[in-house]
Design a protein around this motif. Structure first.
Motif, mmCIF file in Angstrom:
data_model
loop_
_atom_site.group_PDB
_atom_site.id
_atom_site.type_symbol
_atom_site.label_atom_id
_atom_site.label_comp_id
_atom_site.label_asym_id
_atom_site.label_seq_id
_atom_site.Cartn_x
_atom_site.Cartn_y
_atom_site.Cartn_z
ATOM 1 N N ARG A 12 0.840 -1.210 0.000
ATOM 2 C CA ARG A 12 0.000 0.000 0.000
ATOM 3 C C ARG A 12 0.866 1.248 0.000
ATOM 4 O O ARG A 12 1.767 1.376 0.792
ATOM 5 N N ARG A 13 0.587 2.149 -0.924
ATOM 6 C CA ARG A 13 1.318 3.412 -1.002
ATOM 7 C C ARG A 13 0.331 4.548 -1.137
ATOM 8 O O ARG A 13 -0.730 4.387 -1.719
ATOM 9 N N THR A 14 0.712 5.679 -0.618
ATOM 10 C CA THR A 14 -0.049 6.895 -0.890
ATOM 11 C C THR A 14 0.083 7.223 -2.369
ATOM 12 O O THR A 14 1.196 7.321 -2.887
ATOM 13 N N LYS A 16 -1.388 10.142 -4.977
ATOM 14 C CA LYS A 16 -2.132 11.411 -5.001
ATOM 15 C C LYS A 16 -3.233 11.360 -6.062
ATOM 16 O O LYS A 16 -3.063 10.719 -7.114
ATOM 17 N N TYR A 136 -5.275 8.035 -0.876
ATOM 18 C CA TYR A 136 -4.529 9.218 -0.426
ATOM 19 C C TYR A 136 -5.227 9.767 0.805
ATOM 20 O O TYR A 136 -6.417 10.106 0.743
ATOM 21 N N TRP A 137 -4.517 9.803 1.911
ATOM 22 C CA TRP A 137 -5.044 10.338 3.180
ATOM 23 C C TRP A 137 -4.641 11.806 3.224
ATOM 24 O O TRP A 137 -3.479 12.130 3.443
ATOM 25 N N GLY A 138 -5.587 12.691 2.991
ATOM 26 C CA GLY A 138 -5.294 14.127 3.003
ATOM 27 C C GLY A 138 -5.908 14.788 4.219
ATOM 28 O O GLY A 138 -7.045 14.481 4.598
ATOM 29 N N SER A 139 -5.165 15.705 4.816
ATOM 30 C CA SER A 139 -5.674 16.398 6.008
ATOM 31 C C SER A 139 -6.520 17.605 5.611
ATOM 32 O O SER A 139 -7.590 17.840 6.177
ATOM 33 N N SER A 140 -6.053 18.381 4.680
ATOM 34 C CA SER A 140 -6.670 19.638 4.206
ATOM 35 C C SER A 140 -7.404 20.369 5.333
ATOM 36 O O SER A 140 -6.779 20.785 6.306
ATOM 37 N N ARG A 178 11.063 3.889 4.007
ATOM 38 C CA ARG A 178 10.973 4.304 5.397
ATOM 39 C C ARG A 178 12.344 4.812 5.812
ATOM 40 O O ARG A 178 13.359 4.339 5.318
HETATM 41 C C1 LIG Z 1 -2.897 11.309 9.839
HETATM 42 C C2 LIG Z 1 -2.311 11.426 8.460
HETATM 43 C C3 LIG Z 1 -2.468 12.599 7.756
HETATM 44 C C4 LIG Z 1 -1.917 12.735 6.478
HETATM 45 N N1 LIG Z 1 -2.092 13.915 5.795
HETATM 46 C C5 LIG Z 1 -1.482 14.079 4.612
HETATM 47 C C6 LIG Z 1 -1.603 15.309 3.908
HETATM 48 O O1 LIG Z 1 -2.305 16.223 4.344
HETATM 49 N N2 LIG Z 1 -0.942 15.449 2.744
HETATM 50 C C7 LIG Z 1 -0.165 14.433 2.222
HETATM 51 O O2 LIG Z 1 0.438 14.618 1.172
HETATM 52 N N3 LIG Z 1 -0.082 13.227 2.833
HETATM 53 C C8 LIG Z 1 -0.716 13.032 4.018
HETATM 54 N N4 LIG Z 1 -0.653 11.819 4.644
HETATM 55 C C9 LIG Z 1 -0.011 10.672 3.951
HETATM 56 C C10 LIG Z 1 1.468 10.583 4.234
HETATM 57 O O3 LIG Z 1 2.148 11.622 3.554
HETATM 58 C C11 LIG Z 1 1.999 9.210 3.782
HETATM 59 O O4 LIG Z 1 1.309 8.192 4.465
HETATM 60 C C12 LIG Z 1 3.501 9.097 4.040
HETATM 61 O O5 LIG Z 1 4.218 9.890 3.154
HETATM 62 C C13 LIG Z 1 4.027 7.660 3.907
HETATM 63 O O6 LIG Z 1 3.817 7.181 2.591
HETATM 64 P P1 LIG Z 1 2.987 5.842 2.310
HETATM 65 O O7 LIG Z 1 1.553 6.109 2.730
HETATM 66 O O8 LIG Z 1 3.100 5.609 0.825
HETATM 67 O O9 LIG Z 1 3.598 4.742 3.112
HETATM 68 C C14 LIG Z 1 -1.199 11.651 5.906
HETATM 69 C C15 LIG Z 1 -1.067 10.457 6.627
HETATM 70 C C16 LIG Z 1 -1.614 10.338 7.887
HETATM 71 C C17 LIG Z 1 -1.479 9.041 8.641
#
Ligand SMILES: Cc1cc2nc3c(=O)[nH]c(=O)nc-3n(C[C@H](O)[C@H](O)[C@H](O)COP(=O)(O)O)c2cc1C
Length: 191
Positions: A12-14, A16, A136-140, A178
């Protein structure tokens, strides 16, 4: 030999939303992803996670919510952020606002309720991954005043923990990285 679940976790990867295709997520798959959240561990059976799902034309509501909250909280983030967050609303076929609803009179510590919601969120991400759906987990605007209330979370401690954008990737997803190995984060006490 890696277990199936370890492969899903580590793959699993973020990704966008700009890297999502326009392909819709079939409802049967989306329903399973959502159901996975409900199986998260939680203390005291409070099941504090609450999900608002934006898809199709409903993404306009998410777009407008971002604008409304942004303008109610001027000077917190630059306008480029607003543009990017609002663009994401239409680049992802589905966005899930993940919230935490505190049970009235709840004795469970707040941090544990947040942990349960984070566990539910990870379930969503991993179940999506198992179906080839990226996230993609975004906070915004999550933590800006007014957001939780707009999404029906009006208790004192209720909150939004993030917005999960889901979609299919345009390209092969890169390997993760990591900063340090798990061995650097473990203390073993064996005797
Ligand atoms: C609580 C939380 C908030 C996050 N908010 C953002 C965000 O606002 N923008 C963003 O680019 N990534 C955000 N992320 C994703 C992280 O950037 C991402 O999980 C991290 O770079 C590790 O990459 P991976 O998910 O591919 O392992 C968030 C992750 C978490 C757990």
């Amino acid at each position: 030999m890696s277990s199936d679940i370890f492969k899903i976790i580590s793959k699993r990867r973020t990704v966008k939303p700009a890297n999502f295709t326009e392909q819709e997520i079939p409802e049967i798959i989306l329903r399973e992803i959502l159901e996975s959240a409900n199986w998260a561990p939680n203390h005291g059976r409070t099941e504090p996670w609450r999900l608002t799902v934006f898809s199709g034309a409903g993404r306009q509501t998410f777009h407008d919510l971002i604008g409304k909250i942004y303008h109610q909280n001027p000077d917190v983030y630059p306008p480029e952020k607003l543009n990017k967050w609002q663009a994401n609303a239409f680049l992802a076929p589905v966005i899930i606002a993940v919230g935490m609803k505190r049970t009235d009179g709840c004795k469970i510590p707040l941090v544990e309720e947040l942990c349960a919601v984070a566990a539910a969120t990870q379930n969503l991400l991993l179940c999506a991954e198992a179906h080839g759906v990226c996230s993609y987990w975004g906070s915004s605007i999550s933590h800006l005043p007014g957001t939780a209330k707009e999404l029906g979370l009006d208790g004192k401690d209720d909150c939004i923990i993030g917005f999960i954008h889901l979609g299919y990737p345009k390209e092969e997803v890169h390997d993760g990285m990591r900063k340090s190995a798990i061995d650097d984060k473990i203390t073993w006490i064996s005797e």
